[in-house]
Write a protein that holds these residues in place. Structure first.
Motif, PDB file in Angstrom:
ATOM      1  N   GLN A 118      -7.055   9.672   0.744  1.00 27.91           N
ATOM      2  CA  GLN A 118      -7.130   8.271   1.136  1.00 27.91           C
ATOM      3  C   GLN A 118      -6.668   7.358   0.001  1.00 27.91           C
ATOM      4  O   GLN A 118      -5.936   6.400   0.222  1.00 27.91           O
ATOM      5  CB  GLN A 118      -8.552   7.907   1.547  1.00 27.91           C
TER       6      GLN A 118
ATOM      7  N   GLU B 298      -2.852   7.587  -0.210  1.00 25.98           N
ATOM      8  CA  GLU B 298      -2.203   6.876   0.897  1.00 25.98           C
ATOM      9  C   GLU B 298      -2.312   5.364   0.721  1.00 25.98           C
ATOM     10  O   GLU B 298      -1.358   4.634   0.967  1.00 25.98           O
ATOM     11  CB  GLU B 298      -2.817   7.299   2.230  1.00 25.98           C
ATOM     12  N   THR B 299      -3.464   4.908   0.277  1.00 27.17           N
ATOM     13  CA  THR B 299      -3.674   3.475   0.077  1.00 27.17           C
ATOM     14  C   THR B 299      -2.787   2.959  -1.040  1.00 27.17           C
ATOM     15  O   THR B 299      -2.179   1.899  -0.920  1.00 27.17           O
ATOM     16  CB  THR B 299      -5.158   3.189  -0.251  1.00 27.17           C
ATOM     17  N   GLN B 300      -2.706   3.716  -2.132  1.00 22.31           N
ATOM     18  CA  GLN B 300      -1.887   3.288  -3.261  1.00 22.31           C
ATOM     19  C   GLN B 300      -0.409   3.301  -2.909  1.00 22.31           C
ATOM     20  O   GLN B 300       0.330   2.409  -3.299  1.00 22.31           O
ATOM     21  CB  GLN B 300      -2.180   4.162  -4.480  1.00 22.31           C
TER      22      GLN B 300
ATOM     23  N   SER C 102      -1.874  -1.148  -0.098  1.00 18.40           N
ATOM     24  CA  SER C 102      -2.783  -1.914   0.747  1.00 18.40           C
ATOM     25  C   SER C 102      -4.174  -1.957   0.122  1.00 18.40           C
ATOM     26  O   SER C 102      -4.410  -1.427  -0.953  1.00 18.40           O
ATOM     27  CB  SER C 102      -2.842  -1.305   2.148  1.00 18.40           C
ATOM     28  N   ASP C 103      -5.093  -2.616   0.817  1.00 17.32           N
ATOM     29  CA  ASP C 103      -6.469  -2.732   0.330  1.00 17.32           C
ATOM     30  C   ASP C 103      -7.136  -1.370   0.266  1.00 17.32           C
ATOM     31  O   ASP C 103      -6.850  -0.482   1.061  1.00 17.32           O
ATOM     32  CB  ASP C 103      -7.287  -3.644   1.239  1.00 17.32           C
ATOM     33  N   PHE C 104      -8.072  -1.239  -0.659  1.00 17.53           N
ATOM     34  CA  PHE C 104      -8.794   0.011  -0.819  1.00 17.53           C
ATOM     35  C   PHE C 104     -10.016   0.026   0.076  1.00 17.53           C
ATOM     36  O   PHE C 104     -10.588  -0.999   0.391  1.00 17.53           O
ATOM     37  CB  PHE C 104      -9.231   0.198  -2.280  1.00 17.53           C
TER      38      PHE C 104
ATOM     39  N   LYS D 214     -12.379   2.149   3.350  1.00 18.70           N
ATOM     40  CA  LYS D 214     -12.269   2.515   4.756  1.00 18.70           C
ATOM     41  C   LYS D 214     -13.666   2.433   5.346  1.00 18.70           C
ATOM     42  O   LYS D 214     -14.631   2.915   4.757  1.00 18.70           O
ATOM     43  CB  LYS D 214     -11.719   3.935   4.868  1.00 18.70           C
TER      44      LYS D 214
END
Length: 128
Positions: free
Chosen positions: A77, A80-82, A86-88, A90
């Motif tokens: 996660q 994928e976020t980095q 996008s915002d960290f 979930k």
């Protein structure tokens, strides 16, 4: 018979060493992934990871599989976020919340409280 016992013992030792080696690599990789987080999030994340890995240092093997699996999902996660920039974070779905033990619920509440406290602290420092 003695040779068989020695062989079984060595097999267990090898598994334990491999497990510890994997845990250490996973731990270091998680901490490195936090280098891209904002400072407050890195501070919270690093402390939480240290605490969790210390708590599981002597855990039974049947508990380590799910533990490692969750941290590997976390790394995925984070990656994928980095990559998506996008915002960290979930949100947990209802099935995850219901499946939590009382200890996990308490740990989550402590984590939320610590995150709120640190956010307030960072906010106050930035406003001075």
């Amino acid at each position: 018979v003695l040779l068989t016992h020695a062989s079984l013992f060595m097999s267990r030792v090898e598994r334990l060493l491999n497990q510890r080696s994997f845990a250490l690599r996973l731990y270091r990789t998680i901490l490195r992934s936090h280098n891209r987080l904002p400072p407050a999030m890195k501070y919270i994340g690093d402390g939480y990871v240290r605490q969790e890995f210390k708590l599981h240092k002597n855990a039974k093997p049947e508990h380590l599989g799910p533990f490692f699996s969750q941290w590997l999902d976390y790394l995925k996660q984070m990656s994928e976020t980095q990559m998506a920039n996008s915002d960290f974070g979930k949100d947990m779905d209802d099935t995850q919340v219901v499946a939590m033990t009382e200890a996990q619920t308490e740990q989550l509440a402590l984590l939320r409280g610590e995150a709120a406290r640190l956010a307030d602290s960072f906010s106050q420092k930035n406003n001075e």
